[in-house]
Design a protein around this motif. Sequence first.
Motif, short mmCIF file in Angstrom:
data_model
loop_
_atom_site.label_atom_id
_atom_site.label_comp_id
_atom_site.label_asym_id
_atom_site.label_seq_id
_atom_site.Cartn_x
_atom_site.Cartn_y
_atom_site.Cartn_z
N UNK A 21 -10.46 -1.03 -7.75
CA UNK A 21 -9.85 0.22 -7.31
C UNK A 21 -8.44 -0.03 -6.79
N UNK A 22 -8.27 -1.12 -6.07
CA UNK A 22 -6.95 -1.45 -5.52
C UNK A 22 -5.96 -1.82 -6.61
N UNK A 23 -6.47 -2.20 -7.78
CA UNK A 23 -5.59 -2.66 -8.86
C UNK A 23 -5.15 -1.54 -9.79
N UNK A 24 -5.70 -0.33 -9.62
CA UNK A 24 -5.37 0.79 -10.50
C UNK A 24 -4.37 1.71 -9.80
N UNK A 25 -3.24 1.89 -10.41
CA UNK A 25 -2.22 2.77 -9.81
C UNK A 25 -2.63 4.23 -9.99
N UNK A 26 -2.26 5.10 -9.05
CA UNK A 26 -2.58 6.53 -9.21
C UNK A 26 -2.04 7.10 -10.52
N UNK A 27 -0.83 6.70 -10.90
CA UNK A 27 -0.24 7.23 -12.12
C UNK A 27 -1.06 6.90 -13.35
N UNK A 28 -1.60 5.68 -13.42
CA UNK A 28 -2.39 5.29 -14.59
C UNK A 28 -3.71 6.05 -14.67
N UNK A 29 -4.13 6.62 -13.53
CA UNK A 29 -5.36 7.40 -13.49
C UNK A 29 -5.08 8.90 -13.60
N UNK A 30 -3.82 9.25 -13.83
CA UNK A 30 -3.47 10.66 -13.99
C UNK A 30 -3.28 11.42 -12.69
N UNK A 31 -3.08 10.70 -11.58
CA UNK A 31 -2.89 11.35 -10.27
C UNK A 31 -1.40 11.36 -9.95
N UNK A 32 -0.82 12.53 -9.65
CA UNK A 32 0.62 12.61 -9.35
C UNK A 32 0.99 11.76 -8.15
N UNK A 33 2.16 11.19 -8.20
CA UNK A 33 2.68 10.39 -7.09
C UNK A 33 3.18 11.32 -5.98
N UNK A 34 2.54 11.23 -4.82
CA UNK A 34 2.92 12.09 -3.70
C UNK A 34 3.66 11.33 -2.61
N UNK A 35 4.18 10.17 -2.95
CA UNK A 35 4.93 9.40 -1.96
C UNK A 35 4.18 8.16 -1.52
N UNK A 36 4.59 7.65 -0.38
CA UNK A 36 4.04 6.39 0.12
C UNK A 36 2.56 6.49 0.44
N UNK A 37 1.81 5.46 0.08
CA UNK A 37 0.37 5.41 0.33
C UNK A 37 0.07 4.23 1.25
N UNK A 38 -0.92 4.39 2.08
CA UNK A 38 -1.25 3.34 3.05
C UNK A 38 -1.97 2.17 2.41
N UNK A 39 -2.66 2.41 1.33
CA UNK A 39 -3.40 1.34 0.66
C UNK A 39 -3.00 1.30 -0.81
N UNK A 40 -3.07 0.11 -1.44
CA UNK A 40 -2.73 0.03 -2.86
C UNK A 40 -3.82 0.65 -3.71
N UNK A 41 -3.43 1.13 -4.89
CA UNK A 41 -4.43 1.64 -5.82
C UNK A 41 -4.94 3.02 -5.47
N UNK A 42 -6.14 3.31 -5.95
CA UNK A 42 -6.77 4.61 -5.74
C UNK A 42 -7.48 4.68 -4.40
N UNK A 43 -7.48 5.87 -3.81
CA UNK A 43 -8.30 6.11 -2.63
C UNK A 43 -9.75 6.32 -3.07
N UNK A 44 -10.68 6.11 -2.15
CA UNK A 44 -12.10 6.28 -2.48
C UNK A 44 -12.38 7.71 -2.96
#
Length: 290
Positions: A21-44
Amino acid sequence: MTASTPGDWKSELGEFLQARRAAVSPGSAGIPDTGRRRVPGLRREELAALVGVSTDYYVRLEQGRGGRPTESLLDSLARVLLLDDTQRAHLYDLARPRPRPARRAVKDRMPDLTRQFLETLTVPALVMTRTMQVIGWNPLACAVFTDYAALPEAERNSAWLLFLDEEIAARHRDWEASARGTVGILRKTAGEDPGNPRLAALVGELAVRSETFRRLWAEHHVFEKTTGVNLMRHPDVGDIDLSYIAWATPGAPDQMLVTYLAEPGSKSAEALRILGSMAVSGRPEIGTRE
């Protein structure tokens, strides 16, 4: 589980999911980039929504409290986490561990047919178990890598030598890639055979003695040794580039024969020729007969 020893399938599954999960970027999963994230990858909660389960259930799954996931959920997780074929197989191994017969305390032994074939090879060749234990070798492999016959049995292990023997480690020109691949092989074995006591002992020792091993083990990278290139630096002949092929051995599914080839006419081929000539006088024994 932490970087100690393989074991509980629920803990292993949860840690693998967290790492991927930490290795998958939000963009590659189709989630728009909303700015800085506290953790790498996807949220649970993002991953839970993408695979169609509640956040509460997914959290419990990562914590080892979610029971055995269904096949459709595993397929969805593999798709969203962008798993390759090896990683997908590993996910299924962790989620649905296969029962294995009771073990007997026996030594690893090459089948006679494998030994006879090894004696005919004119290229460097090793026979390894799933835990990277080297149980067979020919003279040219000893000339290229190390004199396995002179090592204590506990040290005749590619992972042990790579992480704990400085001289052997220095022969790998891309040590980090070799180390990551080696840990990936052990991770794959841990998923397929979680109760393997030899694997548990090896991982335990390496985790205690090598900070780098602990870091790589925590990444949950899995790797299947099939083909590739070893970039070596030999103290006598210099740099050697060797392509390897891992072969299944007849009658011993937990073992593999690995052969190493140099490109014809290359400097590496000439280096192997020189090492072969040097090995003729000593001719280390073919494998072990323990």
